[in-house]
Design a protein around this motif. Sequence first.
Motif, PDB file in Angstrom:
ATOM      1  N   ALA A  59       0.827  -1.207   0.000  1.00 15.76           N
ATOM      2  CA  ALA A  59       0.000   0.000   0.000  1.00 15.76           C
ATOM      3  C   ALA A  59       0.859   1.255   0.000  1.00 15.76           C
ATOM      4  CB  ALA A  59      -0.929  -0.002   1.202  1.00 15.76           C
ATOM      5  N   LEU A  60       1.966   1.216   0.742  1.00 12.47           N
ATOM      6  CA  LEU A  60       2.838   2.385   0.814  1.00 12.47           C
ATOM      7  C   LEU A  60       3.716   2.528  -0.419  1.00 12.47           C
ATOM      8  CD1 LEU A  60       4.047   2.306   4.548  1.00 12.47           C
ATOM      9  CD2 LEU A  60       2.138   3.554   3.535  1.00 12.47           C
ATOM     10  N   ALA A  61       3.921   1.457  -1.137  1.00 11.97           N
ATOM     11  CA  ALA A  61       4.890   1.477  -2.227  1.00 11.97           C
ATOM     12  C   ALA A  61       4.297   1.806  -3.591  1.00 11.97           C
ATOM     13  CB  ALA A  61       5.600   0.128  -2.294  1.00 11.97           C
ATOM     14  N   GLN A  62       3.000   1.830  -3.739  1.00  8.49           N
ATOM     15  CA  GLN A  62       2.393   2.032  -5.054  1.00  8.49           C
ATOM     16  C   GLN A  62       2.793   3.381  -5.652  1.00  8.49           C
ATOM     17  OE1 GLN A  62      -1.987   3.011  -5.931  1.00  8.49           O
ATOM     18  NE2 GLN A  62      -1.920   0.802  -6.246  1.00  8.49           N
ATOM     19  N   GLN A  63       3.280   3.344  -6.880  1.00 13.28           N
ATOM     20  CA  GLN A  63       3.659   4.572  -7.577  1.00 13.28           C
ATOM     21  C   GLN A  63       2.626   5.000  -8.617  1.00 13.28           C
ATOM     22  OE1 GLN A  63       7.680   4.864  -9.060  1.00 13.28           O
ATOM     23  NE2 GLN A  63       8.545   3.789  -7.304  1.00 13.28           N
ATOM     24  N   VAL A  64       1.965   4.035  -9.248  1.00 13.38           N
ATOM     25  CA  VAL A  64       0.951   4.341 -10.267  1.00 13.38           C
ATOM     26  C   VAL A  64      -0.338   3.629  -9.868  1.00 13.38           C
ATOM     27  CG1 VAL A  64       0.319   4.226 -12.705  1.00 13.38           C
ATOM     28  CG2 VAL A  64       2.730   4.516 -12.045  1.00 13.38           C
ATOM     29  N   SER A  65      -1.387   4.370  -9.703  1.00 12.33           N
ATOM     30  CA  SER A  65      -2.662   3.797  -9.280  1.00 12.33           C
ATOM     31  C   SER A  65      -3.221   2.869 -10.342  1.00 12.33           C
ATOM     32  CB  SER A  65      -3.660   4.913  -8.996  1.00 12.33           C
ATOM     33  OG  SER A  65      -4.954   4.381  -8.779  1.00 12.33           O
ATOM     34  N   PHE A  66      -3.910   1.819  -9.898  1.00  6.89           N
ATOM     35  CA  PHE A  66      -4.521   0.881 -10.847  1.00  6.89           C
ATOM     36  C   PHE A  66      -5.625   1.543 -11.658  1.00  6.89           C
ATOM     37  CE2 PHE A  66      -7.013   0.536  -6.995  1.00  6.89           C
ATOM     38  CZ  PHE A  66      -8.320   0.488  -7.444  1.00  6.89           C
ATOM     39  N   THR A  69      -5.848   7.366 -15.071  1.00  3.74           N
ATOM     40  CA  THR A  69      -6.624   7.637 -16.292  1.00  3.74           C
ATOM     41  C   THR A  69      -5.786   7.546 -17.572  1.00  3.74           C
ATOM     42  OG1 THR A  69      -6.248  10.018 -15.997  1.00  3.74           O
ATOM     43  CG2 THR A  69      -8.278   9.086 -15.073  1.00  3.74           C
ATOM     44  N   ASP A  70      -4.466   7.451 -17.453  1.00  2.27           N
ATOM     45  CA  ASP A  70      -3.616   7.384 -18.638  1.00  2.27           C
ATOM     46  C   ASP A  70      -3.397   5.957 -19.136  1.00  2.27           C
ATOM     47  OD1 ASP A  70      -3.244  10.142 -18.658  1.00  2.27           O
ATOM     48  OD2 ASP A  70      -1.433  10.039 -17.424  1.00  2.27           O
ATOM     49  N   ILE A  71      -3.913   4.980 -18.401  1.00  2.20           N
ATOM     50  CA  ILE A  71      -3.647   3.583 -18.757  1.00  2.20           C
ATOM     51  C   ILE A  71      -4.929   2.761 -18.697  1.00  2.20           C
ATOM     52  CG2 ILE A  71      -1.259   3.667 -17.931  1.00  2.20           C
ATOM     53  CD1 ILE A  71      -2.183   2.250 -15.378  1.00  2.20           C
ATOM     54  N   ARG A  88      -1.759 -16.862 -17.183  1.00  2.00           N
ATOM     55  CA  ARG A  88      -2.554 -15.649 -16.970  1.00  2.00           C
ATOM     56  C   ARG A  88      -1.637 -14.557 -16.443  1.00  2.00           C
ATOM     57  NH1 ARG A  88      -5.606 -13.353 -12.536  1.00  2.00           N
ATOM     58  NH2 ARG A  88      -7.589 -12.429 -13.165  1.00  2.00           N
ATOM     59  N   GLY A  89      -1.932 -13.327 -16.823  1.00  2.51           N
ATOM     60  CA  GLY A  89      -1.109 -12.214 -16.359  1.00  2.51           C
ATOM     61  C   GLY A  89      -1.835 -10.896 -16.446  1.00  2.51           C
ATOM     62  N   TYR A  90      -1.112  -9.854 -16.097  1.00  4.28           N
ATOM     63  CA  TYR A  90      -1.640  -8.495 -15.961  1.00  4.28           C
ATOM     64  C   TYR A  90      -1.141  -7.668 -17.143  1.00  4.28           C
ATOM     65  CZ  TYR A  90      -2.571  -4.096 -13.345  1.00  4.28           C
ATOM     66  OH  TYR A  90      -3.020  -2.868 -12.910  1.00  4.28           O
ATOM     67  N   LEU A  91      -2.062  -7.242 -17.995  1.00  5.14           N
ATOM     68  CA  LEU A  91      -1.736  -6.493 -19.202  1.00  5.14           C
ATOM     69  C   LEU A  91      -2.093  -5.021 -19.007  1.00  5.14           C
ATOM     70  CD1 LEU A  91      -0.848  -6.643 -22.243  1.00  5.14           C
ATOM     71  CD2 LEU A  91      -3.280  -6.896 -22.789  1.00  5.14           C
ATOM     72  N   VAL A  92      -1.142  -4.138 -19.259  1.00  7.31           N
ATOM     73  CA  VAL A  92      -1.351  -2.703 -19.076  1.00  7.31           C
ATOM     74  C   VAL A  92      -0.921  -1.974 -20.346  1.00  7.31           C
ATOM     75  CG1 VAL A  92      -1.100  -0.764 -17.498  1.00  7.31           C
ATOM     76  CG2 VAL A  92      -0.662  -3.079 -16.672  1.00  7.31           C
ATOM     77  N   LYS A  93      -1.802  -1.095 -20.827  1.00 10.42           N
ATOM     78  CA  LYS A  93      -1.529  -0.352 -22.054  1.00 10.42           C
ATOM     79  C   LYS A  93      -1.724   1.143 -21.809  1.00 10.42           C
ATOM     80  CE  LYS A  93      -3.430  -3.955 -25.135  1.00 10.42           C
ATOM     81  NZ  LYS A  93      -4.399  -4.208 -26.232  1.00 10.42           N
ATOM     82  N   PRO A  94      -0.936   1.965 -22.503  1.00  8.95           N
ATOM     83  CA  PRO A  94      -1.243   3.403 -22.497  1.00  8.95           C
ATOM     84  C   PRO A  94      -2.589   3.615 -23.182  1.00  8.95           C
ATOM     85  CG  PRO A  94       0.975   2.986 -23.314  1.00  8.95           C
ATOM     86  CD  PRO A  94       0.284   1.661 -23.260  1.00  8.95           C
ATOM     87  N   LYS A  95      -3.360   4.525 -22.672  1.00  7.30           N
ATOM     88  CA  LYS A  95      -4.683   4.776 -23.243  1.00  7.30           C
ATOM     89  C   LYS A  95      -4.557   5.641 -24.498  1.00  7.30           C
ATOM     90  CE  LYS A  95      -8.043   5.053 -20.385  1.00  7.30           C
ATOM     91  NZ  LYS A  95      -8.968   5.502 -19.303  1.00  7.30           N
ATOM     92  N   ASN A  96      -5.366   5.316 -25.507  1.00  9.45           N
ATOM     93  CA  ASN A  96      -5.462   6.116 -26.733  1.00  9.45           C
ATOM     94  C   ASN A  96      -4.134   6.241 -27.462  1.00  9.45           C
ATOM     95  OD1 ASN A  96      -8.231   6.629 -26.132  1.00  9.45           O
ATOM     96  ND2 ASN A  96      -7.616   8.318 -24.792  1.00  9.45           N
ATOM     97  N   ALA A  97      -3.388   5.158 -27.562  1.00 10.40           N
ATOM     98  CA  ALA A  97      -2.128   5.188 -28.300  1.00 10.40           C
ATOM     99  C   ALA A  97      -2.402   5.414 -29.774  1.00 10.40           C
ATOM    100  CB  ALA A  97      -1.370   3.883 -28.104  1.00 10.40           C
ATOM    101  N   ALA A 125       3.710   1.242 -18.659  1.00 12.11           N
ATOM    102  CA  ALA A 125       2.638   1.779 -19.492  1.00 12.11           C
ATOM    103  C   ALA A 125       2.611   3.306 -19.432  1.00 12.11           C
ATOM    104  CB  ALA A 125       1.295   1.205 -19.054  1.00 12.11           C
ATOM    105  N   LYS A 126       2.853   3.868 -18.264  1.00 14.30           N
ATOM    106  CA  LYS A 126       2.918   5.327 -18.138  1.00 14.30           C
ATOM    107  C   LYS A 126       4.068   5.899 -18.965  1.00 14.30           C
ATOM    108  CE  LYS A 126       1.318   7.956 -15.299  1.00 14.30           C
ATOM    109  NZ  LYS A 126       0.268   9.021 -15.344  1.00 14.30           N
TER     110      LYS A 126
END
Length: 299
Positions: A59-66, A69-71, A88-97, A125-126
């Motif tokens: 909780a203290l270490a998170q740098q980019v929120s899940f 709005t940019d991802i 299975r895995g966690y896929l993260v993309k920049p929004k509106n590329a 992703a950011k």
Amino acid sequence: MKKPVQQPSTQLPDQAFELYDKYAHGMLSRRDFFTAMAGLAVNAALATTFINSMMPNYALAQQVSFNDTDITASYQKFASPLGHGEGRGYLVKPKNAAAALPVVLVIHENRGLNPYIEDVARRLAKAGFIAFAPDALWPLGGYPGNDDAGREMQSRLEPAKIVADLAAAAQWLKQLDGGSGKLGVVGFCFGGAMTGRLAADLPNVVDAGVPFYGSPPPADKIAAIKAPLLVQLGELDERVNNQWPAAEALFKQHKVNYKIEMYPASHHGFHNDSTARYNKEMAELAWQRTLAFFRQHLG
């Protein structure tokens, strides 16, 4: 404002971190850890405080929120016929590329897809990459929410099938819609070792690799590596660092494109900002070098 992770007592010698590293990698039982700490003249109360401080506080270490709005983030499955059948895995993309983007496979430590690794995927992703972080524990139901339990679960899986699952993830990601066809791999600890392993096993798939404090690739596979590698090591991580001189000699012999960066006053796990081994200055420098390396080699 992000709060700092609690740091261990300055009364502790560097050998305490080495003992914890062995405990965290299954080389010491909890009882043996405390016995060895007593041998360093560390009393049980201080040893308990130390081991608790090394447990992650996500909780203290998170740098980019899940929900930044940019991802956009989602969990995706992929076929792994040579491994456990499905991953299975966690896929993260920049929004509106506006164009196809390079992709990066993010490989976790020896405890499954924990929140720190998911945060690393969001950071990528950011920065303009598509990132995918597979969970090696998916065949057993996935990361259990506790790192100690995750380590125990991962130890029960057949190593060859884990490697096959990660290779399948890399091949799936290489062909991902919206990806440019350029694939980078970054990994930490176990994931660092797997980064070099995939570069050797999949020389026509992996285009660049950044292993953080991982063991080098098997000696008999180094000649196959084509991708450039940026090896990130902590100065105080003797267990891992002692493995690299022999591998570096083979890198030179086989003309592998590599660079080793050594980070002063840094322990194994120095990039993980959820634990007390975190070295903020060195972690940020290593991360900026990672992004620059991927931009250079992935476009």
